[in-house]
Design a protein around this motif. Structure first.
Motif, mmCIF file in Angstrom:
data_model
loop_
_atom_site.group_PDB
_atom_site.id
_atom_site.type_symbol
_atom_site.label_atom_id
_atom_site.label_comp_id
_atom_site.label_asym_id
_atom_site.label_seq_id
_atom_site.Cartn_x
_atom_site.Cartn_y
_atom_site.Cartn_z
ATOM 1 N N GLN A 31 -84.278 72.624 44.992
ATOM 2 C CA GLN A 31 -83.572 72.951 46.453
ATOM 3 C C GLN A 31 -82.110 72.696 46.456
ATOM 4 O O GLN A 31 -81.163 73.678 46.812
ATOM 5 C CB GLN A 31 -84.224 72.549 47.548
ATOM 6 C CG GLN A 31 -85.574 72.927 47.873
ATOM 7 C CD GLN A 31 -86.304 71.980 49.141
ATOM 8 O OE1 GLN A 31 -85.695 71.201 49.595
ATOM 9 N NE2 GLN A 31 -87.591 72.292 49.233
ATOM 10 N N VAL A 32 -81.749 71.507 46.086
ATOM 11 C CA VAL A 32 -80.332 71.015 45.929
ATOM 12 C C VAL A 32 -79.542 72.083 45.092
ATOM 13 O O VAL A 32 -78.282 72.372 45.342
ATOM 14 C CB VAL A 32 -80.247 69.673 45.561
ATOM 15 C CG1 VAL A 32 -78.758 69.350 45.369
ATOM 16 C CG2 VAL A 32 -80.657 68.843 46.657
ATOM 17 N N SER B 165 -76.369 73.368 47.018
ATOM 18 C CA SER B 165 -75.192 72.447 46.739
ATOM 19 C C SER B 165 -74.455 72.427 45.379
ATOM 20 O O SER B 165 -75.063 72.660 44.667
ATOM 21 C CB SER B 165 -75.685 70.842 47.183
ATOM 22 O OG SER B 165 -74.815 69.929 46.846
ATOM 23 N N LEU C 274 -78.999 67.069 41.813
ATOM 24 C CA LEU C 274 -79.676 65.992 41.621
ATOM 25 C C LEU C 274 -80.292 65.909 40.448
ATOM 26 O O LEU C 274 -80.845 66.716 40.040
ATOM 27 C CB LEU C 274 -80.801 65.947 42.716
ATOM 28 C CG LEU C 274 -81.970 65.061 42.912
ATOM 29 C CD1 LEU C 274 -81.190 63.394 43.076
ATOM 30 C CD2 LEU C 274 -82.873 65.012 44.026
#
Length: 133
Positions: A56-57, A61, A65
């Motif tokens: 998701q990150v 973003s 991660l």
């Protein structure tokens, strides 16, 4: 930037509970908007919350991660070489924060001593431990 010129990377040791509990605690403690790396000791127990979060990150973003998994075994004894190689590679391009999740915390003091000795004393800044019940 050399190790002497850069700020040490904050490091949080995570111990206790089951793997899913440690991963959930790390997910809650992630500093927002920062590049974070997580070293997980041991095998996942079917609940890969951090792997899902990393996906998701990466979509939303600019700060990924990074998840690294080390086979189960005491990180200060049998896993010392593997952890050393993993840390050395990771710290070439250090994240803003690093978490190390321990499957067995029986030697956590020895690991902490090892992580505060040279060369890691200049590269890492140990934060308070994250204990999972």
């Amino acid at each position: 930037m050399t190790a002497a010129m850069r700020r040490p990377t904050p490091l949080t040791l995570v111990s206790g509970g089951r793997a899913a509990g440690r991963e959930a605690a790390i997910a809650q403690a992630l500093p927002p908007g920062q590049q974070v790396a997580v070293i997980l000791e041991g095998l996942a127990d079917g609940n890969a919350i951090l792997a899902e979060l990393a996906e998701q990150v990466s979509l939303t973003s600019p700060f990924p991660l990074q998840l690294l998994r080390i086979a189960p075994g005491c990180l200060c004894c049998s896993g010392n070489l593997v952890l050393r190689v993993t840390l050395n590679r990771l710290l070439r391009h250090p994240p803003a924060h690093l978490f190390i999740s321990l499957a067995d915390a029986s030697h956590i003091e020895q690991l902490r001593t090892w992580l505060t000795a040279s060369p890691y004393d200049a590269l890492l800044a140990l934060e308070p431990d994250l204990l999972v019940s």
